[in-house]
Design an enzyme around this catalytic site. Sequence first.
Site, PDB file in Angstrom:
ATOM      1  N   CYS A 172      47.075  41.134  42.304  1.00 16.31           N
ATOM      2  CA  CYS A 172      48.122  42.042  40.727  1.00 16.31           C
ATOM      3  C   CYS A 172      48.406  40.252  40.187  1.00 16.31           C
ATOM      4  O   CYS A 172      49.016  39.834  40.363  1.00 16.31           O
ATOM      5  CB  CYS A 172      48.938  42.586  41.109  1.00 16.31           C
ATOM      6  SG  CYS A 172      49.900  43.459  39.964  1.00 16.31           S
ATOM      7  N   HIS A 221      37.386  46.478  40.659  1.00 15.08           N
ATOM      8  CA  HIS A 221      37.687  46.877  39.403  1.00 15.08           C
ATOM      9  C   HIS A 221      36.303  47.735  38.906  1.00 15.08           C
ATOM     10  O   HIS A 221      34.745  47.006  38.726  1.00 15.08           O
ATOM     11  CB  HIS A 221      37.933  46.015  38.248  1.00 15.08           C
ATOM     12  CG  HIS A 221      39.488  45.421  38.704  1.00 15.08           C
ATOM     13  ND1 HIS A 221      39.847  46.146  37.942  1.00 15.08           N
ATOM     14  CD2 HIS A 221      39.967  44.620  39.136  1.00 15.08           C
ATOM     15  CE1 HIS A 221      41.425  45.322  38.119  1.00 15.08           C
ATOM     16  NE2 HIS A 221      41.333  44.551  39.264  1.00 15.08           N
ATOM     17  N   GLU A 262      45.270  52.797  38.024  1.00 10.05           N
ATOM     18  CA  GLU A 262      45.399  51.494  38.802  1.00 10.05           C
ATOM     19  C   GLU A 262      45.108  52.207  40.155  1.00 10.05           C
ATOM     20  O   GLU A 262      45.634  53.438  40.537  1.00 10.05           O
ATOM     21  CB  GLU A 262      46.334  50.389  39.281  1.00 10.05           C
ATOM     22  CG  GLU A 262      46.203  50.373  37.901  1.00 10.05           C
ATOM     23  CD  GLU A 262      47.291  48.927  38.256  1.00 10.05           C
ATOM     24  OE1 GLU A 262      47.521  47.820  39.128  1.00 10.05           O
ATOM     25  OE2 GLU A 262      48.540  48.212  37.186  1.00 10.05           O
ATOM     26  N   CYS A 288      47.803  46.477  32.704  1.00 10.91           N
ATOM     27  CA  CYS A 288      46.830  45.731  34.820  1.00 10.91           C
ATOM     28  C   CYS A 288      46.350  44.503  33.946  1.00 10.91           C
ATOM     29  O   CYS A 288      45.361  44.156  33.719  1.00 10.91           O
ATOM     30  CB  CYS A 288      46.034  46.551  34.932  1.00 10.91           C
ATOM     31  SG  CYS A 288      45.263  46.154  36.008  1.00 10.91           S
ATOM     32  N   GLY A 291      42.955  44.021  35.748  1.00 15.93           N
ATOM     33  CA  GLY A 291      41.478  44.840  35.308  1.00 15.93           C
ATOM     34  C   GLY A 291      41.809  44.697  33.264  1.00 15.93           C
ATOM     35  O   GLY A 291      41.035  44.498  33.248  1.00 15.93           O
TER      36      GLY A 291
END
Length: 261
Positions: free
Chosen positions: A75, A149, A195, A204, A207
Amino acid sequence: MMIRFHKMQGLGNDFVIIDRRHGPFEATLHTMSQLCDRRFGIGCDQLVLLDAADREGADVLVRFFNPDGSEAGACGNASRCVAALVGGAPVLQTRAGLLPSFVTPDGEIGVDMGRPVFEWQSIPLAHAMNTLDLPLSGNPAACSMGNPHVTFFDGLERAEREGAALERNALFPERANIGCVEILSRQAVRLRVWERGAGLTLACGSGACAAVVNGVRRGLLDRHCDVTMEGGSLRIHWRKDDDHVLMIGPATHVFEGQIHL
């Protein structure tokens, strides 16, 4: 049991961080759900647990959990928050590998997110396919930044409209984060991300990295790119010499406290 915690956020992407090096905490599905709940708990996009590192070169072991109890391999915004909390530009040990952090001259926090992964079986996808052109409406591209992703380049609306269904599409055996991009220039985009396990978030980090990487692969973006989300902007640099992706932005300590579980 009283649990000490820190509440932090990066661009509105918010986290409850518990440092288990300073006291025990058993992360059951019930306790994680309670902590993440915005009405009955503290409230956050992800719960982050810190433990003593057990790999050479790492300063702290970091694990990321979604509100539904699922664990994320990485993350980006949470990594920057942990780096700011620990201080001294620590190297984070994660399921995605060792992530070095750094502080910019203007005080922002950066993390080296490592190399993106493009092999279908490592993202993972359900079967062999061209990861630059998935067989879905909108022709998204896929990669892994420590977690899977999928990036669409036809506007932002799809994230809210189709994110929940796309997350669980049969092509994604471990589910996927769904990123939707609006290109402003070769060095600037807008991004909205659904997410996996959390839903729509204000930002994100991984992302944003995936969006730039997939945009460069498509020939749409430069390797230096600003990514603007609802909560603010990140600077992403996909280095050419070693293929590592650097992510830079703010990380804010909101408050700390104790909660009775």
